[in-house]
Design a protein around this motif. Structure first.
Motif, PDB file in Angstrom:
ATOM      1  N   THR A   1      -5.608   2.042  -8.653  1.00 48.37           N
ATOM      2  CA  THR A   1      -5.717   3.474  -8.402  1.00 48.37           C
ATOM      3  C   THR A   1      -7.197   3.846  -8.324  1.00 48.37           C
ATOM      4  O   THR A   1      -8.059   3.041  -8.687  1.00 48.37           O
ATOM      5  CB  THR A   1      -5.050   4.284  -9.535  1.00 48.37           C
TER       6      THR A   1
ATOM      7  N   ILE B   1       6.071   9.294  -3.504  1.00 52.69           N
ATOM      8  CA  ILE B   1       5.584   8.410  -2.446  1.00 52.69           C
ATOM      9  C   ILE B   1       5.903   9.022  -1.082  1.00 52.69           C
ATOM     10  O   ILE B   1       7.038   9.389  -0.808  1.00 52.69           O
ATOM     11  CB  ILE B   1       6.228   7.013  -2.568  1.00 52.69           C
TER      12      ILE B   1
ATOM     13  N   ARG C   1      -3.187  12.931  -1.033  1.00 50.52           N
ATOM     14  CA  ARG C   1      -3.978  11.946  -0.284  1.00 50.52           C
ATOM     15  C   ARG C   1      -4.418  10.748  -1.131  1.00 50.52           C
ATOM     16  O   ARG C   1      -5.461  10.146  -0.876  1.00 50.52           O
ATOM     17  CB  ARG C   1      -5.192  12.602   0.342  1.00 50.52           C
TER      18      ARG C   1
ATOM     19  N   TYR D   1       4.910   3.796   2.505  1.00 47.19           N
ATOM     20  CA  TYR D   1       4.416   2.525   1.993  1.00 47.19           C
ATOM     21  C   TYR D   1       4.386   1.530   3.143  1.00 47.19           C
ATOM     22  O   TYR D   1       5.104   1.669   4.139  1.00 47.19           O
ATOM     23  CB  TYR D   1       5.260   1.997   0.830  1.00 47.19           C
ATOM     24  N   SER D   2       3.515   0.524   3.019  1.00 48.78           N
ATOM     25  CA  SER D   2       3.422  -0.510   4.033  1.00 48.78           C
ATOM     26  C   SER D   2       3.046  -1.830   3.369  1.00 48.78           C
ATOM     27  O   SER D   2       2.454  -1.850   2.294  1.00 48.78           O
ATOM     28  CB  SER D   2       2.399  -0.147   5.108  1.00 48.78           C
TER      29      SER D   2
ATOM     30  N   LYS E   1      -4.165   6.980  -2.212  1.00 49.48           N
ATOM     31  CA  LYS E   1      -3.675   5.698  -1.714  1.00 49.48           C
ATOM     32  C   LYS E   1      -3.870   4.665  -2.819  1.00 49.48           C
ATOM     33  O   LYS E   1      -4.950   4.553  -3.383  1.00 49.48           O
ATOM     34  CB  LYS E   1      -4.424   5.286  -0.460  1.00 49.48           C
TER      35      LYS E   1
ATOM     36  N   THR F   1      -2.628   0.548  -4.250  1.00 50.12           N
ATOM     37  CA  THR F   1      -2.123  -0.768  -3.874  1.00 50.12           C
ATOM     38  C   THR F   1      -1.577  -1.443  -5.118  1.00 50.12           C
ATOM     39  O   THR F   1      -2.144  -1.303  -6.200  1.00 50.12           O
ATOM     40  CB  THR F   1      -3.246  -1.631  -3.267  1.00 50.12           C
TER      41      THR F   1
ATOM     42  N   ARG G   1       0.860  -1.189   0.000  1.00 51.86           N
ATOM     43  CA  ARG G   1       0.000   0.000   0.000  1.00 51.86           C
ATOM     44  C   ARG G   1       0.893   1.234   0.000  1.00 51.86           C
ATOM     45  O   ARG G   1       1.719   1.407   0.890  1.00 51.86           O
ATOM     46  CB  ARG G   1      -0.901  -0.003   1.236  1.00 51.86           C
ATOM     47  N   PHE G   2       0.719   2.077  -1.014  1.00 54.96           N
ATOM     48  CA  PHE G   2       1.503   3.304  -1.143  1.00 54.96           C
ATOM     49  C   PHE G   2       0.614   4.493  -0.830  1.00 54.96           C
ATOM     50  O   PHE G   2      -0.522   4.569  -1.305  1.00 54.96           O
ATOM     51  CB  PHE G   2       2.034   3.460  -2.572  1.00 54.96           C
ATOM     52  N   THR G   3       1.121   5.420  -0.047  1.00 61.60           N
ATOM     53  CA  THR G   3       0.449   6.691   0.185  1.00 61.60           C
ATOM     54  C   THR G   3       1.211   7.735  -0.620  1.00 61.60           C
ATOM     55  O   THR G   3       2.400   7.945  -0.396  1.00 61.60           O
ATOM     56  CB  THR G   3       0.453   7.066   1.679  1.00 61.60           C
ATOM     57  N   MET G   4       0.485   8.356  -1.549  1.00 60.25           N
ATOM     58  CA  MET G   4       1.095   9.329  -2.451  1.00 60.25           C
ATOM     59  C   MET G   4       0.653  10.737  -2.040  1.00 60.25           C
ATOM     60  O   MET G   4      -0.180  10.902  -1.161  1.00 60.25           O
ATOM     61  CB  MET G   4       0.662   9.054  -3.896  1.00 60.25           C
ATOM     62  N   TYR G   5       1.218  11.721  -2.698  1.00 57.86           N
ATOM     63  CA  TYR G   5       0.784  13.098  -2.472  1.00 57.86           C
ATOM     64  C   TYR G   5      -0.670  13.268  -2.905  1.00 57.86           C
ATOM     65  O   TYR G   5      -1.210  12.440  -3.626  1.00 57.86           O
ATOM     66  CB  TYR G   5       1.686  14.072  -3.231  1.00 57.86           C
TER      67      TYR G   5
END
Length: 123
Positions: free
Chosen positions: A101, A116, A77, A119-120, A79, A81, A71-75
């Protein structure tokens, strides 16, 4: 099963063909052993060891992510996968598959690491 091998490269030296640092550079002269006291040398060694530990953990996390959903958190807001594939040698881009997306699913994609935030993934 093939096991990935981490590659760590030193930056290019001042002559462009070697790897390492120029001992005649002002930075090397300022940080050289002659200009450091014994107390600050110990602090410098401790800081370098901390950096080595953090870098090794980061590289191990990259190798552990291979083939796993991440799971990526991008600019802005956003998110997303994806299945993590690989990183380039400079860790500037991540190659991912099945990128989910808000607009849909991309089969293959490159994510710029500068976009990015976090990420988790599950171990």
């Amino acid at each position: 099963m093939k096991v990935p091998v981490a590659v760590i490269r030193l930056p290019h030296g001042p002559d462009g063909s070697s790897r390492g640092f120029d001992p005649n550079s002002p930075r090397f002269q300022a940080l050289g052993p002659a200009s450091l006291s014994s107390e600050s040398t110990a602090d410098l060694e401790q800081e370098q060891q901390s950096r080595v530990t953090l870098r090794e953990r980061y590289l191990r996390s990259l190798s552990a992510m291979a083939g796993r959903p991440v799971r990526f958190t991008m600019y802005e807001r956003v998110k997303v996968t994806a299945l993590f594939g690989a990183s380039d040698i400079d860790i500037l881009n991540f190659q991912v598959s099945e990128l989910q997306t808000p607009l849909g699913i991309q089969r293959e994609a490159l994510l710029r690491c500068s976009d990015i935030i976090a990420y988790s993934f599950e171990l």
